[in-house]
Design an enzyme around this catalytic site. Structure first.
Site, PDB file in Angstrom:
ATOM      1  N   SER A  59       0.808  -1.227   0.000  1.00 57.86           N
ATOM      2  CA  SER A  59       0.000   0.000   0.000  1.00 57.86           C
ATOM      3  C   SER A  59       0.841   1.276   0.000  1.00 57.86           C
ATOM      4  O   SER A  59       1.401   1.639  -1.025  1.00 57.86           O
ATOM      5  CB  SER A  59      -1.023  -0.038   1.137  1.00 57.86           C
ATOM      6  OG  SER A  59      -0.461   0.009   2.401  1.00 57.86           O
TER       7      SER A  59
ATOM      8  N   ASP B 278       8.699   6.356 -11.022  1.00 57.90           N
ATOM      9  CA  ASP B 278       8.173   7.063 -12.195  1.00 57.90           C
ATOM     10  C   ASP B 278       8.893   8.380 -12.442  1.00 57.90           C
ATOM     11  O   ASP B 278       9.071   8.793 -13.594  1.00 57.90           O
ATOM     12  CB  ASP B 278       6.674   7.322 -12.026  1.00 57.90           C
ATOM     13  CG  ASP B 278       5.843   6.082 -12.334  1.00 57.90           C
ATOM     14  OD1 ASP B 278       6.439   5.017 -12.600  1.00 57.90           O
ATOM     15  OD2 ASP B 278       4.597   6.180 -12.293  1.00 57.90           O
TER      16      ASP B 278
ATOM     17  N   LYS C 248      -0.988  -4.055  -3.150  1.00 60.60           N
ATOM     18  CA  LYS C 248      -2.234  -3.518  -2.606  1.00 60.60           C
ATOM     19  C   LYS C 248      -2.385  -2.078  -3.092  1.00 60.60           C
ATOM     20  O   LYS C 248      -1.818  -1.153  -2.532  1.00 60.60           O
ATOM     21  CB  LYS C 248      -2.255  -3.562  -1.089  1.00 60.60           C
ATOM     22  CG  LYS C 248      -3.575  -3.052  -0.513  1.00 60.60           C
ATOM     23  CD  LYS C 248      -3.555  -2.992   0.989  1.00 60.60           C
ATOM     24  CE  LYS C 248      -4.899  -2.497   1.518  1.00 60.60           C
ATOM     25  NZ  LYS C 248      -5.172  -1.087   1.119  1.00 60.60           N
TER      26      LYS C 248
END
Length: 435
Positions: free
Chosen positions: A288, A299, A313
């Site tokens: 998570s 990214d 998750k």
């Protein structure tokens, strides 16, 4: 997933009734069937059952059938969850989920009784004291594991690769989790460990890096950010940690069916490391909020992600209080990395993959831990196009390290192979950037 550390990604204070359309059509035929069964139980069941219990059990069943993370929280459970996000709560210190009727360990929390006793991610808990877990709800199992500080419980665990079930006697305690720890690995290179994401984690990270700079007596040339076995926590904390290293642009965004489930979080100016390289360590227990940070830094090409594929998750749970003092934890959105990747049931693929090895005796690697995609009824990824697995053809070769090597620096445990490799990579990137 229900957690002994009560982690949660997003919390809303609006009541459950908010946002429900009055004009919504009710399924009268199905409700008639429900009423009929309710009446049969009241009349014919071998023992008398209260209306409250029957209705609460029906609500729990309705929510648990959606996905592994949606759940009904009785008032006591709701209070424990709220305490957990502050970093202090009672229990054993493990993140757990239910799979095939048993309790499965997602991750033990650093420096807690469960962690010290040797509980590992992927362990299957089959007995609590002398009581079999099979047949219990996850809430019932969690309630048994909670208790007065100082009291003991015996967990019987099935661990893949072990010849017989393992027994762990664990003393319950008030869990005070310090979510950020740090130290210098050697001159110019720092180590920051985040064990969970709490409301004060972002501030703790900034303090830790400031302390490292002071101890180093000069700007750091890079850090290893350790998110291994970090089960997640508060969404805003993940945003704060990512923002500390990213100067501009999107950090994470969420998408769901209702308007207020769509959120976007952007970075603010300044990089606490002034561009110095970062290596982020992840593994199958990184979930998570950990995946938000790893995905954002990956990214933005701000860090190299190293280790194993993460848990996967990628959903947001909203806490909706009810009028009776309880709450509903409901999955309301999926989160996406800045480039638009949904991590749900996919996880973060590291830039540099490390096989799981055991260096003490150069034994066969441990079995892979449980991931979100392994949980029954998990939420699908939600990408517009199907993604093919990129696992085919991966090099499965396992590397080893000479136990007697002294190249690890003064503060690295030679048995921590991923950390050793992360420092080596960090040095290489730092040298390359200075040329």
């Amino acid at each position: 997933m229900v957690s002994l550390c009560s982690s949660v990604l997003a919390e809303k204070d609006s009541p459950l009734s908010a946002g429900v359309e009055d004009a919504q059509t009710l399924p009268f035929e199905e409700l008639r069937t429900f009423t009929e069964i309710f009446g049969r139980i009241k009349q014919d069941y071998v023992e008398q059952v209260s209306d409250k219990k029957l209705l609460e059990d029906a609500i729990r069943g309705m929510l648990s059938g959606l996905d592994p993370h949606s759940a009904y929280l009785a008032s006591e459970e709701y209070k424990e969850l709220q305490e957990g996000t502050t970093g202090q709560f009672g229990g054993l210190g493990i993140e757990v989920g239910m799979e095939n009727g048993f309790v499965k360990v997602v991750s033990p929390i650093d420096d807690t009784p469960a962690h010290k006793a040797g509980i590992k991610a992927g362990d299957l808990i089959v007995r609590l004291d002398d009581k079999p877990v099979k047949g219990m709800s996850l809430a019932e199992a969690v309630k048994m594991m909670r208790g007065e500080p100082g009291s003991k419980i015996v967990l019987t665990v099935v661990r893949e690769g072990a010849e017989a079930p393992l027994k762990f006697e664990i003393t319950r305690d008030i869990i005070k989790v310090k979510s950020v720890k740090s130290r210098l690995l050697e001159k110019n290179y720092g180590y920051v460990r985040i064990s969970s994401f709490q409301s004060g984690t972002g501030e703790g990270l900034l303090e830790a890096i400031a302390e490292l700079k002071k101890e180093n007596d000069s700007p750091l040339k890079g850090i290893v950010l350790d998110l291994r076995n970090n089960p997640g926590g508060v969404l805003n904390a993940a945003v704060d940690v990512s923002d500390a290293f990213i100067e501009s642009g999107l950090i994470v965004y969420t998408e769901g069916r209702i308007k207020n489930s769509e959120m976007r979080f952007n970075a603010t100016p300044d990089d606490v490391l002034n561009g110095a390289p970062i290596v982020v360590l992840i593994n199958g227990g990184s979930a998570s909020a950990s995946e938000i940070v790893a995905g954002a830094l990956q990214d933005h090409k701000r860090a190299i992600i190293m280790g194993e594929k993460s848990f996967g998750k990628g959903s947001v749970q909203t806490i909706l209080p009810t009028s009776n003092g309880a709450a509903v934890k409901l999955t309301t959105a999926r989160y996406f990395t800045p480039s638009g990747r949904s991590i749900q049931a996919e996880g973060i693929e590291p830039d540099v993959t490390l096989a799981r090895v055991k260096l003490e005796a150069l034994e066969k690697a441990q079995v892979e831990g449980i991931k979100e995609a392994d949980l029954s009824g998990h939420l699908t990824n939600g990408n517009k196009q199907d993604k093919k697995s990129e696992d085919d053809g991966k090099d499965d070769e396992k590397e080893t390290l000479d136990k007697n090597s002294d190249e690890t620096g003064p503060d690295i445990d030679v048995r921590d192979y991923p950390l050793h490799e992360a420092l080596n990579l960090l040095k290489g990137v730092s040298i390359w950037k200075t040329k």
